[in-house]
Design an enzyme around this catalytic site. Structure first.
Site, PDB file in Angstrom:
ATOM      1  N   CYS A   1      50.464  46.471  36.973  1.00 25.78           N
ATOM      2  CA  CYS A   1      49.450  47.201  36.213  1.00 25.78           C
ATOM      3  C   CYS A   1      49.048  46.333  35.029  1.00 25.78           C
ATOM      4  O   CYS A   1      49.906  45.924  34.238  1.00 25.78           O
ATOM      5  CB  CYS A   1      49.998  48.544  35.754  1.00 25.78           C
ATOM      6  SG  CYS A   1      48.856  49.458  34.685  1.00 25.78           S
TER       7      CYS A   1
ATOM      8  N   CYS B   1      41.657  50.263  33.353  1.00 29.76           N
ATOM      9  CA  CYS B   1      42.455  49.636  34.402  1.00 29.76           C
ATOM     10  C   CYS B   1      42.351  48.123  34.228  1.00 29.76           C
ATOM     11  O   CYS B   1      41.275  47.546  34.431  1.00 29.76           O
ATOM     12  CB  CYS B   1      41.979  50.058  35.786  1.00 29.76           C
ATOM     13  SG  CYS B   1      42.945  49.332  37.134  1.00 29.76           S
TER      14      CYS B   1
END
Length: 275
Positions: free
Chosen positions: A71, A217
């Site tokens: 991530c 993101c």
């Protein structure tokens, strides 16, 4: 009841719960993670991160408890957590992730900023869980009786980029959700709504696997910048505007991608887990 030492950080609004790996020994993570990440009855977060060592390792889970390789916003929050917890003493250090080793550089402390070498994209269908020689560049997909043109690649995790006129148009969200779970993607996909502002700027929102619509993101910003760069729409250094912040993506000639951005603490304390 178990008291777990825990911290919460966010990167451009993408929020995470962080704790040391040894703190969850003997605990069923499949139960703990969805409970802790629940917005109403838990601490609330998009993702759950464990810090292990040695070697320094980032173990990432989506809010529903499903594992993910990496991530981008999470690794910047992980970097700040490790710095503030004394798990690292150098401002440059490697981190083992599910997508291999990522090189981290803390480039600022006040305000905090970290730059991550994210590696290179993988365009093979197998990398995104699709068999055969299925084309993944500018391919059509019919969703909710509408045909869209998409690009899919593996950039630390599976990402699909959809170039749109307005990335912040809420009317596109049902389509984004439907694309992310379309049968074309056996493992689902992270779907990025991407708007080209100019040659140096993109605007983006992401519907993430295992978390739904998120405010940011990092790996998606990397994928969006790569697609725009390959199409000749942007230069090698790109600002990606998100609802609550901005990331800077740099693409080397060999397509090595570097991401830079903030990480902010929200709270540190103990989480009461009724296991």
């Amino acid at each position: 009841m178990t008291l777990l030492p825990m911290a919460k950080y966010h990167g451009c609004g993408n929020d995470f719960l962080l704790l040391r790996k040894e703190a969850v020994q003997g605990i069923d993570l499949a139960r703990l993670i969805p409970a802790a990440c629940h917005r109403q009855t838990g601490a609330g977060a998009d993702g759950f991160i464990l810090a292990g060592q040695p070697p320094l390792e980032m173990i990432y889970y989506n809010s529903d408890g499903s594992p993910a390789p990496m991530c981008g916003n999470g690794i910047r929050c992980f970097a700040r957590f490790c710095w503030e917890e004394g798990l690292v003493t150098s401002r440059s250090f490697p981190v083992l992730t599910g997508d291999g080793v990522k090189e981290v550089e803390i480039t600022g402390l006040d305000p905090f900023e970290a730059r991550i070498s994210m590696g290179r994209p993988d365009d093979r269908p197998q990398a995104v869980g699709i068999g055969g020689d299925t084309p993944l560049w500018d391919y059509p997909l019919t969703v909710m009786d509408r045909q869209v043109t998409l690009c899919t690649l593996f950039m630390a995790t599976v990402h699909t980029v959809w170039l749109v006129e307005d990335a912040f148009d809420d009317r596109l969200l049902p389509l984004a959700e439907a694309i992310h779970r379309h049968p074309f993607f056996p493992r689902k996909t992270n779907l990025n709504l991407v708007q080209v502002i100019d040659r140096n700027t993109l605007r983006m929102r992401t519907w993430e696997r295992g978390a739904g619509l998120t405010l940011a993101c990092g790996t998606g910003a990397c994928a969006a910048a790569l697609v725009a760069r390959r199409k000749g729409l942007c230069g090698p250094k790109i600002a990606v505007e998100l609802p609550l912040g901005r990331l800077t993506i740099t693409i080397d000639p060999d397509e090595t991608v570097r991401m830079a951005g903030p990480a902010c603490p929200i709270w540190k304390g103990e989480y009461c887990y009724d296991c």
